[in-house]
Design a protein around this motif. Structure first.
Motif, PDB file in Angstrom:
ATOM      1  N   PRO A 709       0.766  -1.269  -0.009  1.00  0.00           N
ATOM      2  CA  PRO A 709      -0.046   0.081  -0.018  1.00  0.00           C
ATOM      3  C   PRO A 709       0.816   1.139   0.120  1.00  0.00           C
ATOM      4  CG  PRO A 709      -0.944  -1.615   1.455  1.00  0.00           C
ATOM      5  CD  PRO A 709       0.191  -2.177   0.808  1.00  0.00           C
ATOM      6  N   GLU A 710       1.935   1.392   0.747  1.00  0.00           N
ATOM      7  CA  GLU A 710       2.840   2.528   0.714  1.00  0.00           C
ATOM      8  C   GLU A 710       3.556   2.799  -0.461  1.00  0.00           C
ATOM      9  OE1 GLU A 710       3.264   4.368   3.440  1.00  0.00           O
ATOM     10  OE2 GLU A 710       1.911   3.187   4.845  1.00  0.00           O
ATOM     11  N   ALA A 711       3.970   1.848  -1.252  1.00  0.00           N
ATOM     12  CA  ALA A 711       4.424   1.866  -2.779  1.00  0.00           C
ATOM     13  C   ALA A 711       3.233   2.398  -3.407  1.00  0.00           C
ATOM     14  CB  ALA A 711       5.099   0.571  -3.040  1.00  0.00           C
ATOM     15  N   GLU A 712       1.946   1.878  -3.554  1.00  0.00           N
ATOM     16  CA  GLU A 712       1.096   2.233  -4.388  1.00  0.00           C
ATOM     17  C   GLU A 712       0.744   3.743  -4.196  1.00  0.00           C
ATOM     18  OE1 GLU A 712      -0.225   0.581  -6.818  1.00  0.00           O
ATOM     19  OE2 GLU A 712       0.443  -1.329  -6.219  1.00  0.00           O
ATOM     20  N   TRP A 713       0.812   4.503  -3.008  1.00  0.00           N
ATOM     21  CA  TRP A 713       0.523   5.845  -2.625  1.00  0.00           C
ATOM     22  C   TRP A 713       1.733   6.167  -3.643  1.00  0.00           C
ATOM     23  CZ3 TRP A 713      -2.533   9.083  -1.091  1.00  0.00           C
ATOM     24  CH2 TRP A 713      -2.213  10.654  -0.719  1.00  0.00           C
ATOM     25  N   ASP A 714       3.137   5.956  -3.325  1.00  0.00           N
ATOM     26  CA  ASP A 714       4.082   6.704  -3.876  1.00  0.00           C
ATOM     27  C   ASP A 714       3.845   6.627  -5.405  1.00  0.00           C
ATOM     28  OD1 ASP A 714       5.260   7.329  -1.557  1.00  0.00           O
ATOM     29  OD2 ASP A 714       6.325   5.665  -1.336  1.00  0.00           O
ATOM     30  N   GLU A 715       3.512   5.489  -6.011  1.00  0.00           N
ATOM     31  CA  GLU A 715       3.351   5.538  -7.429  1.00  0.00           C
ATOM     32  C   GLU A 715       2.370   6.545  -7.758  1.00  0.00           C
ATOM     33  OE1 GLU A 715       2.798   1.415  -9.222  1.00  0.00           O
ATOM     34  OE2 GLU A 715       2.091   2.332 -10.981  1.00  0.00           O
ATOM     35  N   MET A 716       1.067   6.497  -6.905  1.00  0.00           N
ATOM     36  CA  MET A 716       0.308   7.545  -7.484  1.00  0.00           C
ATOM     37  C   MET A 716       0.748   8.897  -7.463  1.00  0.00           C
ATOM     38  SD  MET A 716      -2.515   9.778  -6.308  1.00  0.00           S
ATOM     39  CE  MET A 716      -3.115   9.182  -4.732  1.00  0.00           C
ATOM     40  N   LEU A 717       1.601   9.348  -6.510  1.00  0.00           N
ATOM     41  CA  LEU A 717       2.167  10.457  -6.506  1.00  0.00           C
ATOM     42  C   LEU A 717       3.089  10.716  -7.723  1.00  0.00           C
ATOM     43  CD1 LEU A 717       3.030  11.214  -2.470  1.00  0.00           C
ATOM     44  CD2 LEU A 717       0.964  11.808  -3.980  1.00  0.00           C
ATOM     45  N   LEU A 718       4.135   9.972  -8.179  1.00  0.00           N
ATOM     46  CA  LEU A 718       4.771   9.901  -9.108  1.00  0.00           C
ATOM     47  C   LEU A 718       3.997  10.286 -10.257  1.00  0.00           C
ATOM     48  CD1 LEU A 718       7.505   9.486 -10.642  1.00  0.00           C
ATOM     49  CD2 LEU A 718       6.953   6.908 -10.673  1.00  0.00           C
ATOM     50  N   LYS A 719       2.896   9.701 -10.615  1.00  0.00           N
ATOM     51  CA  LYS A 719       2.092   9.989 -11.800  1.00  0.00           C
ATOM     52  C   LYS A 719       1.612  11.377 -11.827  1.00  0.00           C
ATOM     53  CE  LYS A 719       0.904   5.110 -12.607  1.00  0.00           C
ATOM     54  NZ  LYS A 719       0.045   4.205 -12.421  1.00  0.00           N
ATOM     55  N   LEU A 720       1.109  11.703 -10.595  1.00  0.00           N
ATOM     56  CA  LEU A 720       0.691  13.162 -10.346  1.00  0.00           C
ATOM     57  C   LEU A 720       1.633  14.208 -10.651  1.00  0.00           C
ATOM     58  CD1 LEU A 720      -1.997  14.145  -8.935  1.00  0.00           C
ATOM     59  CD2 LEU A 720      -0.947  14.044  -6.929  1.00  0.00           C
ATOM     60  N   GLN A 721       2.874  13.887 -10.409  1.00  0.00           N
ATOM     61  CA  GLN A 721       3.907  14.745 -10.238  1.00  0.00           C
ATOM     62  C   GLN A 721       4.197  15.249 -12.116  1.00  0.00           C
ATOM     63  OE1 GLN A 721       7.375  13.560  -8.283  1.00  0.00           O
ATOM     64  NE2 GLN A 721       8.501  14.912  -9.384  1.00  0.00           N
ATOM     65  N   SER A 722       3.990  14.359 -12.610  1.00  0.00           N
ATOM     66  CA  SER A 722       4.159  14.582 -14.169  1.00  0.00           C
ATOM     67  C   SER A 722       3.349  15.940 -14.795  1.00  0.00           C
ATOM     68  CB  SER A 722       4.062  13.375 -15.265  1.00  0.00           C
ATOM     69  OG  SER A 722       2.829  13.013 -14.814  1.00  0.00           O
ATOM     70  N   VAL A 723       2.006  16.034 -14.026  1.00  0.00           N
ATOM     71  CA  VAL A 723       1.275  17.035 -14.400  1.00  0.00           C
ATOM     72  C   VAL A 723       1.199  18.216 -13.542  1.00  0.00           C
ATOM     73  CG1 VAL A 723      -1.253  17.472 -14.865  1.00  0.00           C
ATOM     74  CG2 VAL A 723      -0.479  15.210 -15.109  1.00  0.00           C
ATOM     75  N   LEU A 724       1.764  17.853 -12.313  1.00  0.00           N
ATOM     76  CA  LEU A 724       1.775  18.926 -11.286  1.00  0.00           C
ATOM     77  C   LEU A 724       2.808  20.163 -11.635  1.00  0.00           C
ATOM     78  CD1 LEU A 724       1.397  17.466  -7.755  1.00  0.00           C
ATOM     79  CD2 LEU A 724      -0.121  18.930  -9.004  1.00  0.00           C
ATOM     80  N   GLY A 725       3.726  19.857 -12.416  1.00  0.00           N
ATOM     81  CA  GLY A 725       4.890  20.760 -12.979  1.00  0.00           C
ATOM     82  C   GLY A 725       4.141  21.808 -13.605  1.00  0.00           C
ATOM     83  N   ALA A 726       3.198  21.597 -14.415  1.00  0.00           N
ATOM     84  CA  ALA A 726       2.304  22.917 -15.306  1.00  0.00           C
ATOM     85  C   ALA A 726       1.974  23.857 -14.591  1.00  0.00           C
ATOM     86  CB  ALA A 726       1.677  22.082 -16.176  1.00  0.00           C
ATOM     87  N   PHE A 727       1.806  23.505 -13.020  1.00  0.00           N
ATOM     88  CA  PHE A 727       1.185  24.276 -12.003  1.00  0.00           C
ATOM     89  C   PHE A 727       2.108  24.994 -11.019  1.00  0.00           C
ATOM     90  CE2 PHE A 727      -2.129  21.637 -13.789  1.00  0.00           C
ATOM     91  CZ  PHE A 727      -3.207  22.379 -14.103  1.00  0.00           C
ATOM     92  N   GLY A 728       3.320  24.893 -11.364  1.00  0.00           N
ATOM     93  CA  GLY A 728       4.438  25.282 -10.455  1.00  0.00           C
ATOM     94  C   GLY A 728       4.225  24.749  -8.869  1.00  0.00           C
ATOM     95  N   ALA A 729       3.392  23.791  -8.968  1.00  0.00           N
ATOM     96  CA  ALA A 729       3.238  22.985  -7.834  1.00  0.00           C
ATOM     97  C   ALA A 729       4.647  22.244  -7.422  1.00  0.00           C
ATOM     98  CB  ALA A 729       1.941  22.078  -7.531  1.00  0.00           C
ATOM     99  N   SER A 730       4.917  22.252  -6.081  1.00  0.00           N
ATOM    100  CA  SER A 730       6.252  21.437  -5.682  1.00  0.00           C
ATOM    101  C   SER A 730       5.921  20.132  -5.662  1.00  0.00           C
ATOM    102  CB  SER A 730       6.588  22.133  -4.201  1.00  0.00           C
ATOM    103  OG  SER A 730       5.596  21.934  -3.355  1.00  0.00           O
ATOM    104  N   LYS A 731       6.903  19.334  -5.312  1.00  0.00           N
ATOM    105  CA  LYS A 731       6.795  17.799  -5.345  1.00  0.00           C
ATOM    106  C   LYS A 731       5.731  17.450  -4.248  1.00  0.00           C
ATOM    107  CE  LYS A 731      10.406  14.590  -5.685  1.00  0.00           C
ATOM    108  NZ  LYS A 731      11.895  14.413  -5.509  1.00  0.00           N
ATOM    109  N   PRO A 732       4.833  16.586  -4.594  1.00  0.00           N
ATOM    110  CA  PRO A 732       3.920  16.328  -3.450  1.00  0.00           C
ATOM    111  C   PRO A 732       4.686  15.313  -2.587  1.00  0.00           C
ATOM    112  CG  PRO A 732       3.281  15.134  -5.447  1.00  0.00           C
ATOM    113  CD  PRO A 732       4.396  16.004  -5.870  1.00  0.00           C
ATOM    114  N   ARG A 733       4.581  15.400  -1.365  1.00  0.00           N
ATOM    115  CA  ARG A 733       5.081  14.321  -0.363  1.00  0.00           C
ATOM    116  C   ARG A 733       4.293  13.115  -0.245  1.00  0.00           C
ATOM    117  NH1 ARG A 733       3.197  15.931   4.072  1.00  0.00           N
ATOM    118  NH2 ARG A 733       1.834  17.652   3.116  1.00  0.00           N
TER     119      ARG A 733
END
Ligand SMILES: *[C@@H]1O[C@H](CO)[C@@H](O)[C@H](O)[C@H]1NC(C)=O
Length: 733
Positions: A709-733
C-alpha cells in the motif's frame, strides 16, 4: 437430423477472458462453431432441450466463488445432467472449481494469491496431458478446490512450496465425460498447457461420443443467438440525405515549424472560442492535428441518462431525441453521412469528430449502474465531440503541413492558410516564454490514510476471488490563480512532460490538457482495417543512473509488474476477439519504452477487422465494447468496475476515459486520459471566479495481491507529479 461441424456451447460467468477461450477452441477444434451464453441467461430447463444441438460444453472462468449461486449461475446444475442428456464438458478456473466442489470437494483460500502468475504444471502425462512434456501455465485464482470423493480423479498439480504447498491444477470425473483445469489455457503466456490440452480434450470427447453414437442435431438455436463472432447490425434511424464531403488538401513543407506556432496562428489565445490540438509531442507520435473551428462548427454533447443529444452551433442549441437508439448508434449514423474517400492517404486525419468520452460512458456501456444521476453531479459531459471540417495536420517526420477542408469550394481558405503558414516561417516573432510570476497552486491531495485503507479494501476483493487486479484512483484538486491561461499551462506541460498523446482540448464547458503516454485504440481506414491497443502497466521514475537495463530489470524482471501487464493484455485480447473474431495478435509483450520523466512497460495487441463486413463503423464498435480502458479498471472488467464504483469517492469523469478522433475516412485514434488535467468553465462569466480556477488531476495504480500500500501511494504521487509541473506546484510528499 444431425450436423457435421462440431458445435460448442461456451458458458461464460461474466469473465474478461471468455473470448480468448473461444478463440483457442476455434484453433484447437478444426471447423467448430461456438455459441456463447452468460451463466444466468437461461434456466437449466430452458437449456436442456437445446443441449442436443452441441458436441461439447466449455465452462469458462469468472469472478467470485463457485459456491455462490449468483456467481456460478446455471453451471452447478450442468453437473447433474441425466444420463441421456450427457455430453463432454471442459471447465476452466471457476468452472473447474465448480466441477470439484459439486462432486464432494471443498473450496479453500490460497495463502498466497496467484493472479497473473506463471507456474509449472506437474502432470501425469496421461488423459488430457497425453504427449505433453513440460507444461507452464498462467493462473488467476485466490480460491482452490480440494477433491474429497473418488469420483474426481486428479490429473495435475502445481507445487507452490512454502506459499501454498501442492495445489490441484487439473482433474476429470471418473465415469462422466467431465474435465477441467484450474489454470488458464487461453492466457497469452500459457504455452503447451493451452492448445494441446484442448486438442486432447477434443480427442477424448470424440471417443466418448463415438462410443455412444452421439452427434449434434440441427435445432433452432434462436434463444441462444448467433455463434461467435457475431456483429449485430446497429439499429440506425433512417438515414437522412447523405452529405458526403469531398476532402480538399494542400501541402506545404516548412522546415522547423512547430505545432505551437500553428495553434497561435489559428487563434488559440482567444479563450472564448473552442480549440482543439491533438499533439504528438514525443515519440512514437508523428502527426499532430490542429482543428480550425468555425463559429458554426457543430459540437455534440451527451451525458449518460439523457434521452436526447445536445447539438450546439455557436449560440444555437438544439436537442435531438435519440428515439430508441443509443448515443453510439447516433454517432455511427452521423459519421455514415459524412463518409469521405478522397483525402490524402498519407494523412491519418482528414476531418471528422474530435473530443472526449468519459470513464462513466464506458461504465454505462458495461451495464454497470453509475453512482450518481448524471444531470446533477456532472459538470462535464460524458461525450463532448466537435465536427472538424477544417484542419492542419503536421507530420513531424517530414515538416509537411497538410491543410485540409471538407467544406465545399473552400479554396480561398486553403490558400490563405498556406500563405499564413509560409509567413510564419519567415517571421521573426520571438516565442515568448511565460515568465509571469504566479503564486503556486494550492494542492489538495487525496486523503492518504483514506486512500491506503481503500487499497486494503481492494486487496480483500482480490483475496475473495472477485477480482484479479483493481485499478484504484483518486482525484487531486488544484486551486490556481488565473495569471496563466490554460494554453500557457499546456505549453508548460508539454515542455515538462512531452508525450506522444498530448492534447489541448477546449470544448466548453470543459478544458482538458493531456500529456498521456498511452494509446488506447487506433483503427486504420477500411477495408482491412487494423486495430491496435497499447496498454501500459509498469512505471518507474527516471533518475541519474537508471539506465534502460535497470528499467528492464526493475519492470520486466518483476513478477508483480509483469503480472499486472499480463492481466491487461489478456483482457484486451478478449475485448478485441469479441468484435473481430480470431485475428488477434500480441505484437509486443512487456516492452520497455522511454519517456521524458519515466520508463514504462508497454504491450501492443493488434486485431484485423473482418473484411467484407458491410459496416464501416467497426472501429467505433470495438471502442464501444472495450471501454472503459482495461488498464484503468482491472480484470475481470465488469466485476472490477462494480467494485471500484463503491471504493472510489468521486466520478472519474474525463480522467481514465479516452480522447481522440474518428476521421471521415473511417480511421480513428483514441488515447487514455491519464497524466492529464481538466477544469470546468461555466458558460456565463458571471458564474466564474475571476481570480482563481480549479483543476482536477486523476491518478492511481493497479492494486494486486502483491501490492504494498505505501508503494502504491508513492506510485500515485509519481504519476501526479508529471502534471503538477505545469502548475508550479512543488513535489507532493
Ligand atoms: C482521512 O481519512 C481518515 C480515514 O478514512 C479519516 O479518519 C480522516 O478524518 C480523514 N482526514 C481528513 C482530513 O479528511
Amino acid at each position: 437430423m444431425t450436423i457435421q461441424r462440431p458445435r460448442l456451447l461456451l458458458i461464460d460467468s461474466y469473465d474478461s477472458f471468455a473470448f480468448n477461450l473461444a478463440a483457442l477452441c476455434r484453433i484447437a477444434i478444426p471447423d467448430c462453431s461456438i455459441h456463447i451464453i452468460q451463466n444466468d441467461r437461461l434456466t437449466i430447463n430452458e437449456l436442456l432441450p437445446l443441449l442436443k444441438a452441441f458436441s461439447a460444453i466449455i465452462i469458462g472462468p469468472g469472478p467470485g466463488s463457485p459456491a455462490l449461486a449468483e456467481d456460478i449461475g446455471i453451471v452447478k446444475d450442468i453437473w447433474r445432467l441425466a444420463e441421456q442428456d450427457l455430453l463432454p464438458i471442459f471447465a476452466v478456473c471457476l468452472g473447474f472449481q465448480s466441477l470439484v466442489i459439486e462432486h464432494g470437494g471443498e473450496l479453500r483460500r490460497l495463502r498466497v494469491v496467484k493472479h497473473g502468475q506463471v507456474s509449472e504444471i506437474l502432470h501425469s502425462g496421461r488423459d488430457i496431458f497425453q504427449n505433453l512434456d513440460k507444461v507452464t501455465a498462467v493462473r488467476y485464482h485466490s480460491l482452490y478446490a480440494v477433491p474429497h470423493s473418488k469420483e474426481i480423479e486428479p490429473l495435475a498439480w502445481s507445487d507452490d512450496g512454502v506459499e501454498n504447498d501442492k495445489i490441484l491444477m487439473a482433474a476429470k470425473h471418473r465415469t462422466r465425460p467431465f474435465w477441467g483445469v484450474q489454470y488458464h489455457p487461453e492466457s497469452v503466456l500459457t504455452d503447451e498447457g493451452g492448445l494441446h490440452i484442448l486438442q486432447n480434450f477434443w480427442t477424448l470427447a470424440n471417443e466418448w461420443s463415438r462410443e455412444r453414437n452421439r452427434r449434434p442435431r440441427a435445432l433452432d438455436l434462436s434463444s441462444i443467438g448467433q455463434p461467435w463472432p457475431h456483429l449485430e447490425s446497429p439499429k440506425l434511424p433512417p438515414s437522412q440525405t447523405t452529405i458526403a464531403p469531398s476532402v480538399l488538401t494542400s501541402v506545404v513543407e516548412i522546415p522547423g515549424i512547430s505545432v505551437v506556432e500553428i495553434c497561435e496562428m489559428l487563434g488559440v489565445d482567444d479563450h472564448r472560442s473552442p480549440f482543439i490540438l491533438l499533439d504528438s509531442a514525443a515519440n512514437p507520435g508523428r502527426f499532430s492535428i490542429v482543428a480550425s473551428l468555425l463559429p458554426t462548427s457543430l459540437q455534440i454533447l451527451y451525458s449518460v441518462g439523457d434521452t436526447a443529444v445536445t447539438l450546439k452551433r455557436g449560440k444555437t442549441v438544439t436537442r435531438e431525441p435519440l428515439a430508441g437508439t443509443d448515443i453510439w448508434s447516433w454517432i455511427s449514423r452521423f459519421m455514415q453521412r459524412v463518409e469521405a474517400k478522397d483525402g490524402c492517404p498519407d494523412v491519418p486525419f482528414w476531418g471528422g469528430l474530435i473530443g472526449s468520452l468519459s470513464y462513466e460512458l464506458g461504465v454505462h456501456s458495461l451495464d454497470v449502474p453509475l453512482r450518481h444521476n448524471r444531470g446533477d453531479s456532472n459538470p462535464h459531459h460524458d461525450l463532448n465531440l466537435v465536427y472538424v471540417q477544417r484542419c492542419l495536420v503536421l507530420d513531424s517526420s517530414t515538416n509537411k503541413v497538410y491543410i485540409q477542408s471538407l467544406l465545399p469550394d473552400d479554396v480561398a481558405w486553403i490558400k490563405e492558410s498556406s500563405h499564413r503558414l509560409q509567413a510564419l516561417s519567415t517571421s521573426t516573432t520571438a516565442i515568448c516564454s511565460s515568465n509571469v510570476h504566479c503564486a503556486s497552486a494550492q494542492v489538495k491531495l487525496p486523503n492518504r490514510s483514506h486512500y491506503i485503507s481503500k487499497i486494503e479494501d481492494a486487496q480483500d476483493f482480490l483475496r475473495s476471488g472477485d477480482s484479479y487486479e483493481l485499478c484504484l484512483t483518486a482525484h487531486t484538486h488544484l486551486s490556481v490563480s488565473r495569471c496563466l491561461s490554460s494554453w500557457e499551462r499546456y505549453k508548460l506541460l508539454r515542455r515538462s512532460n512531452p508525450a506522444p498523446y498530448s492534447a489541448y482540448i477546449r470544448l466548453q464547458p470543459t478544458t482538458f490538457l493531456s500529456s498521456s503516454p498511452e494509446r488506447f485504440l487506433s483503427y486504420s481506414r477500411p477495408p482491412n482495417a487494423l486495430c491496435q491497443l497499447r496498454p501500459i502497466k509498469g512505471t518507474i521514475r527516471k533518475a541519474p543512473g537508471i539506465t534502460r537495463a535497470h528499467a528492464e530489470e526493475a519492470l520486466r524482471g518483476s513478477r508483480k509488474e509483469v503480472a499486472e501487464n499480463l492481466m491487461i493484455v489478456d483482457l484486451i485480447r478478449h475485448d478485441l476477439h469479441g468484435v473481430v473474431g480470431l485475428d488477434v495478435d500480441v505484437k509486443k509483450f512487456c516492452g520497455i519504452e522511454e519517456y521524458e520523466t519515466v520508463w514504462q512497460m508497454v504491450s501492443v495487441v493488434e486485431g484485423r477487422l473482418p473484411t467484407g463486413s458491410s459496416r464501416s463503423d467497426l472501429g467505433w464498435e470495438v471502442l464501444k465494447r472495450s471501454l472503459p480502458p482495461g488498464s484503468m479498471t482491472g480484470a475481470p472488467k465488469k466485476r472490477s468496475v462494480e467494485i471500484l464504483q463503491n471504493l472510489e469517492d468521486e466520478d472519474r469523469s474525463l480522467y481514465s476515459g479516452v480522447f481522440g478522433y474518428w476521421c471521415v475516412g473511417g480511421g480513428g485514434d483514441w488515447s487514455v486520459a491519464i497524466r492529464s488535467c481538466f477544469k470546468h468553465e461555466p458558460e456565463s462569466e458571471a458564474e466564474q471566479d475571476l481570480d482563481m480556477e480549479n483543476w482536477v488531476i486523476g491518478a492511481g495504480g493497479a492494486i494486486t495481491a502483491l501490492s504494498d500500500p505505501e508503494a502504491e501511494w508513492d506510485e500515485m504521487l509519481l504519476k501526479l507529479q508529471s502534471v503538477l509541473g505545469a502548475f508550479g506546484a512543488s513535489k507532493p510528499r
